[in-house]
Motif scaffolding. Structure first.
Motif, short mmCIF file in Angstrom:
data_model
loop_
_atom_site.label_atom_id
_atom_site.label_comp_id
_atom_site.label_asym_id
_atom_site.label_seq_id
_atom_site.Cartn_x
_atom_site.Cartn_y
_atom_site.Cartn_z
N PRO A 63 36.44 45.30 42.94
CA PRO A 63 35.02 44.93 42.81
C PRO A 63 34.84 43.71 41.89
O PRO A 63 35.41 43.68 40.81
CB PRO A 63 34.37 46.17 42.20
CG PRO A 63 35.48 46.90 41.55
CD PRO A 63 36.73 46.58 42.28
N ASN A 65 31.47 42.32 41.55
CA ASN A 65 30.22 42.74 40.92
C ASN A 65 29.65 43.87 41.79
O ASN A 65 30.39 44.43 42.63
CB ASN A 65 29.26 41.56 40.77
CG ASN A 65 29.10 40.80 42.08
OD1 ASN A 65 28.98 41.42 43.13
ND2 ASN A 65 29.17 39.47 42.01
N ARG A 66 28.38 44.20 41.66
CA ARG A 66 27.85 45.35 42.39
C ARG A 66 27.85 45.15 43.91
O ARG A 66 28.03 46.09 44.67
CB ARG A 66 26.42 45.66 41.93
CG ARG A 66 26.42 46.37 40.62
CD ARG A 66 25.03 46.75 40.21
NE ARG A 66 25.06 47.34 38.89
CZ ARG A 66 24.00 47.67 38.22
NH1 ARG A 66 22.79 47.45 38.75
NH2 ARG A 66 24.10 48.22 37.04
N GLU A 67 27.68 43.90 44.30
CA GLU A 67 27.60 43.64 45.75
C GLU A 67 28.92 43.18 46.36
O GLU A 67 29.21 43.46 47.51
CB GLU A 67 26.55 42.55 46.06
CG GLU A 67 25.12 42.99 45.93
CD GLU A 67 24.60 42.74 44.53
OE1 GLU A 67 25.05 41.75 43.92
OE2 GLU A 67 23.79 43.53 44.02
N ASN A 69 33.16 42.16 46.56
CA ASN A 69 34.54 42.49 46.21
C ASN A 69 35.39 41.22 46.25
O ASN A 69 35.00 40.25 46.88
CB ASN A 69 35.13 43.48 47.22
CG ASN A 69 34.60 44.88 46.97
OD1 ASN A 69 34.03 45.18 45.92
ND2 ASN A 69 34.75 45.72 47.99
#
Lengths: 214, 357
Positions: A63, A65-67, A69
């Protein structure tokens, strides 16, 4: 000695068709251009090409960030290569070295920030033609000499390792720089063999357009 | 990438052109590289200096397995003044220095090396004219080689003078006398309370214990190794002057035509040969009276490797008339007398060459 040499040459030749079936993708040949220093300081240049005949790729998604990869890639390759090297030993000789190399090549990036790093290790089977500088004479009867083309041939196997990394400032194509220390053995040298320590520093590229990797 | 290729091609072309260019071989500042190919060996002979003088000093290096180029690249205070007046020929013998080719160890014997030297002398005449004057300069093993050459047939007619620096014409005598010298000097240093007293005691004990009753190759090699150790101690105790290469001379080891690795490789091969046993079995003392060439003999007072008694033996045994031979003992010197006082060393050579050229 000749039996060992023949075996190694056969081994190099046999690996190409046998391993061709293992290929997953079609790697492009890599072209290399480098400074070559016999004992570091006897200057020369090297041109070469290497072709991967077996490749294994491992990819791991991490990952970012949150959105998003990012992908960590590790590639292991077996490559076969050929090269021509010229070097100049001032006041002694010019060397012309033809080399066939078998090498293991690892490429990986450790995080999304880092560029691809390369490590290679391998062996080479070389033929050295040396041309003596100056004038060479051979005795030709009583008090007479004839001028001859002074030089000789030698078998020159080598062991090497190389470290490199992709260059970021060249965007159009994959180019990596590398440094490569080598140990070579000139056989015969006088009544025995002579070790050479050499250093290679250069650029390598498949000369194909870069794909976006991340 | 394209530009880089152009630059590399240009550099390559320049290098090749540089290698191909032909220089004058007669002049006051010549550098002429010759190779002599004989019995599989490709031996370099670098001729530098004033070939117009028609006077040549041919270096016979030590070892066996040393290098003549050492006297050029790391002894500029020696080579420069000589090259200014004369031409100096730096010849690397077979299986030594930068010598290449496919020479066999079986050919590394006195007969073949003397034969090589005859060819080198012949080649210098062939290249620079039959009227040139040639002087031999032999150091250590080069002293043995020079004497073997001069004592053979009519060879001495080929040279005008013989400069023998700590020449090893009798291996067993230098071994026995070297042990005696080590014994004496070690005891003196112990009595003088040298800061290296313990090491000198080791030298003395070795000299007391070593058996020199029967000529033996192993004994000569052990004594030679101990003599080198004693030389190091004598340098530390300021008994012997030492030569420290200047910065440029040190860099020459790596960047000049001299190759340390070649010399090391060749020395290892020489050690495998039977040459040492051969010269141990064939001392030249009995042949020295056949040599009538003018001779300059230079030795170091503290030469543990080739004792100064060999210099005296040479002076007494050479067939050269008394007025044409002399022995010079350098007080503060070991196996390389030039290290102690290189100015005096060069002056002696120039005076000698001027007198007999």
């Amino acid at each position: 000695m000749y039996q060992v040499l023949s075996f190694l040459v056969l081994l190099l030749l046999c690996t190409v068709p046998a391993s061709g079936q293992k290929k997953r993708s079609t790697p492009k040949p890599e072209f290399r251009i480098a400074y070559f220093g016999d004992y570091l300081a006897r200057p020369g240049a090297k041109l070469g090409v290497a072709y991967a005949f077996a490749q294994k790729t491992k990819e791991k998604s991490k990952p970012l960030n949150r959105e998003e990869n990012y992908i960590l890639t590790k590639i292991h390759r077996l490559e076969i290569g050929g090269s021509f090297t010229f070097y100049h030993h001032p006041g002694d000789h010019n060397g012309y070295l033809f080399n066939a190399e078998l090498l293991w090549h690892r490429i990986r990036n450790r995080s999304y920030k880092t560029r691809y790093r390369h490590f290679e290790a391998g062996i080479g089977l070389g033929y050295l033609r040396y041309q003596l500088l100056g004038t060479t004479f051979k005795p030709d009867g009583e008090s007479s000499f004839k001028e001859i083309n002074g030089g000789g041939n030698a078998f020159m196997p080598s062991l090497f390792a190389a470290w490199g990394m992709n260059l970021r400032f060249i965007k159009a194509t994959d180019v990596r720089c590398y440094v490569k220390p080598l140990v070579m053995f000139e056989i015969p040298y006088g009544a025995g063999a002579r070790g050479h320590f050499a250093f290679e520093a250069g650029l390598s590229s498949s000369l194909t357009k870069t794909k976006k990797s991340r | 990438m394209k530009n880089l290729l152009y630059v590399l091609t240009l550099l390559l072309g320049l290098l090749i052109l540089h290698g191909c260019q032909k220089d004058e071989i007669i002049g006051e500042n010549v550098s002429d590289l010759l190779w002599l190919e004989n019995k599989g060996a490709q031996m370099p002979i670098l001729v530098e200096g004033n070939t117009a003088s028609k006077t040549f000093i041919l270096i016979l290096h030590g070892g066996p397995g040393g290098s003549a180029k050492v006297y050029n690249e790391t002894y500029k205070a020696l080579s420069d003044p000589l090259e200014k007046r004369y031409a100096v020929a730096y010849w690397d013998q077979r299986q030594a220095g930068n010598t290449r080719g496919h020479g066999k160890l079986d050919d590394l014997n006195v007969e073949t090396v003397v034969g090589d030297l005859e060819l080198v002398v012949g080649l210098l005449r062939y290249r620079y004219g039959q009227d040139i004057s040639i002087f031999l300069f032999g150091h250590s093993w080069g002293g043995y080689l020079g004497n073997a050459f001069l004592a053979k047939n009519e060879n001495q007619a080929q040279v005008k003078g013989w400069i023998d620096v700590a020449g090893a014409h009798n291996i067993w005598k230098l071994t026995v006398d070297g042990v005696e010298l080590m014994k004496t000097v070690a005891q003196d240093r112990i009595d003088a309370n040298s800061s290296r007293k313990k090491s000198w005691e080791g030298i003395r004990d070795f000299a007391d214990e070593v058996d020199t009753s029967v000529p033996d190759e192993d004994v000569t090699l052990k004594v030679n190794a101990k003599a080198q150790e004693a030389t190091g101690l004598a340098v530390s105790d300021d008994l012997i002057g030492s030569h420290s290469p200047s910065g440029k001379e040190f860099l020459n080891i790596f960047f000049s035509d001299y190759s340390l690795i070649s010399q090391f490789t060749n020395t290892l091969q020489t050690a495998r040969s039977d040459l040492w046993q051969e010269i141990l079995d064939a001392p030249l003392t009995g042949k020295l009276h056949d040599i009538e060439t003018p001779a300059l003999l230079i030795w170091g007072e503290y030469d543990f490797v080739v004792s100064p008694t060999l210099g005296q033996e040479m002076l007494d045994s050479l067939g050269t008339p008394d007025e044409d031979k002399s022995l010079h003992l350098f007080n503060n010197a070991g196996h390389s007398p030039m290290d102690a006082d290189i100015g005096k060393f060069v002056d002696l050579i120039i005076d000698f060459v001027e007198k007999y050229k």
